[in-house]
Design a protein around this motif. Structure first.
Motif, short mmCIF file in Angstrom:
data_model
loop_
_atom_site.label_atom_id
_atom_site.label_comp_id
_atom_site.label_asym_id
_atom_site.label_seq_id
_atom_site.Cartn_x
_atom_site.Cartn_y
_atom_site.Cartn_z
N ASN A 9 0.88 -1.18 0.00
CA ASN A 9 0.00 0.00 0.00
C ASN A 9 0.91 1.22 0.00
OD1 ASN A 9 -1.80 2.03 0.47
ND2 ASN A 9 -2.28 1.43 2.58
N LYS A 11 0.10 4.28 -0.40
CA LYS A 11 -0.55 5.50 0.12
C LYS A 11 -0.27 6.66 -0.85
CE LYS A 11 -0.11 3.44 4.62
NZ LYS A 11 -0.02 3.57 6.06
N HIS A 95 -9.46 1.23 4.81
CA HIS A 95 -8.18 1.41 5.50
C HIS A 95 -8.39 2.39 6.66
CE1 HIS A 95 -4.10 2.73 6.34
NE2 HIS A 95 -3.70 1.59 5.80
N GLU A 97 -6.77 4.83 7.68
CA GLU A 97 -6.59 6.26 7.35
C GLU A 97 -7.84 6.80 6.66
OE1 GLU A 97 -2.88 5.70 5.30
OE2 GLU A 97 -1.98 5.19 7.23
N GLU A 167 -5.39 -4.70 10.64
CA GLU A 167 -4.35 -3.70 10.84
C GLU A 167 -4.64 -2.91 12.11
OE1 GLU A 167 -2.35 -2.59 6.86
OE2 GLU A 167 -4.19 -1.44 7.00
N ILE A 172 0.20 0.96 12.77
CA ILE A 172 0.41 1.44 11.40
C ILE A 172 1.37 2.62 11.38
CG2 ILE A 172 -0.70 2.50 9.40
CD1 ILE A 172 -3.17 0.84 10.00
N GLY A 173 2.48 2.45 10.70
CA GLY A 173 3.45 3.53 10.52
C GLY A 173 4.15 3.95 11.81
N GLY A 212 0.69 -3.46 9.61
CA GLY A 212 1.13 -2.59 10.70
C GLY A 212 2.60 -2.81 10.98
N SER A 213 3.44 -1.93 10.37
CA SER A 213 4.89 -1.97 10.59
C SER A 213 5.51 -3.33 10.24
CB SER A 213 5.24 -1.56 12.02
OG SER A 213 4.82 -0.22 12.25
N VAL A 214 5.03 -3.94 9.16
CA VAL A 214 5.65 -5.19 8.68
C VAL A 214 6.97 -4.83 7.99
CG1 VAL A 214 5.44 -7.14 7.08
CG2 VAL A 214 3.45 -6.39 8.41
N LEU A 232 -0.18 -6.76 4.56
CA LEU A 232 -0.45 -5.50 3.85
C LEU A 232 0.61 -4.54 4.37
CD1 LEU A 232 -2.13 -3.74 1.98
CD2 LEU A 232 -3.77 -3.39 3.83
N VAL A 233 1.47 -4.10 3.46
CA VAL A 233 2.68 -3.40 3.87
C VAL A 233 2.67 -1.95 3.39
CG1 VAL A 233 5.20 -3.54 3.87
CG2 VAL A 233 3.85 -5.62 3.47
N GLY A 234 2.88 -1.02 4.29
CA GLY A 234 2.95 0.39 3.93
C GLY A 234 4.39 0.82 3.70
N GLY A 235 4.99 1.44 4.73
CA GLY A 235 6.33 2.02 4.63
C GLY A 235 7.37 1.11 3.97
P1 PGA Z 1 2.87 0.42 7.63
O1 PGA Z 1 1.40 0.63 6.97
O2 PGA Z 1 3.40 -0.87 7.08
O3 PGA Z 1 3.66 1.63 7.20
O4 PGA Z 1 2.66 0.36 9.10
C1 PGA Z 1 0.53 -0.44 6.79
C2 PGA Z 1 -0.77 0.06 6.19
O5 PGA Z 1 -1.19 1.17 6.51
O6 PGA Z 1 -1.40 -0.65 5.38
#
Ligand code: PGA
Length: 249
Positions: A9, A11, A95, A97, A167, A172-173, A212-214, A232-235
């Motif tokens: 993801n 974002k 999500h 956010e 999540e 998250i983040g 969440g912070s994976v 589900l991976v963000g950063g």
């Molecule tokens: P994160 O985000 O890996 O940066 O914590 C996950 C997400 O918001 O899907």
């Protein structure tokens, strides 16, 4: 056995050129990789360009958000048929956010879910509790409400196209990952809700990802848990090397 799903993801990150460059490199990395379902969710501006790069690749394309109406006077919005037209196979819905910053509710999650299914786009429905909810021991009530109301009126046939992403908002983040044990407990609980609402097959067969912070460092221990089917991976999905490290955990 559910094939592990690793979804990125992005974002509100990456220009079209950056998205194309990443997708080309990722598609190469994933050549012949059959044991993972890899999905990327670029910003809407890059979806079409990325869909062209991913033609013939096993990497799947997801959007990050959509409106539930097909068309009409909804300035700034994008509909499910428009996403399908651009080659999106998946959509992230609900999500945290979107819920906290843009007023998304379980009801709008459900409307979007219905619209996505109608147009053949597979929904990834995001659920999760805030820190305050966890500390007040409301986690299981919140998750149950999000799953039941979000998936309201979905047929047992359609549930096969739906995945869930758990999540926890506080993870998250923030760099604070849920422990594998804590995540597993919630995943098991979600599976029980799916079983009781949609039957045992849905309980067993629905992919539940953790988010969440994976990172490449913690993915292995999360994926060791029987009810965690992906991430589900963000950063950590913004860099090809780091995202590939997660895919190849
Ligand atoms: P994160 O985000 O890996 O940066 O914590 C996950 C997400 O918001 O899907």
């Amino acid at each position: 056995m559910i094939k592990p799903i690793i979804a990125a993801n992005w974002k509100m990150h990456k220009t079209v050129a950056e998205s194309v460059d990443f997708s080309q490199r990722l598609a190469k990395e994933c050549e012949g990789l059959e044991e993972r379902e890899v999905i990327i969710a670029p910003p809407a501006t890059a979806l079409y360009a990325v869909s062209q790069v991913l033609k013939g690749s096993t990497v799947q394309l997801s959007a990050q958000n959509m409106h539930w109406e097909e068309k009409g006077a909804f300035t700034g919005e994008i509909s499910a048929p428009m996403l399908a037209d651009m080659g999106c196979q998946y959509i992230l819905i609900g999500h945290s956010e979107r819920r906290t910053l843009f007023g998304e509710t379980n009801e709008t999650v459900n409307k979007k879910l219905q619209a996505a299914l109608k147009f053949g786009i597979k929904p990834i429905v995001c659920v999760g509790e805030t820190l305050e909810q966890r500390e007040s021991e409301a986690t299981f009530d919140i998750i149950k409400k999000q799953v039941k109301e979000g998936l309201n009126n979905i047929s047992t046939g359609d549930i096969e196209c739906v995945s869930i992403a758990y999540e926890p908002v506080w993870a998250i983040g923030t760099g604070k990952t849920a422990t594998p044990e804590l995540a597993e407990e919630v995943h098991r609980f979600i599976r029980e809700i799916l079983s009781s609402e949609f039957g045992e097959d849905a309980g067993i067969g629905t992919a539940i990802m953790y988010g969440g912070s994976v990172t490449p460092q913690n993915i292995g221990e999360l994926m060791d848990k029987p009810n965690i089917n992906g991430a589900l991976v963000g950063g950590a999905s913004l860099d090809v090397t780091s995202f590939t490290g997660i895919i190849r955990y």
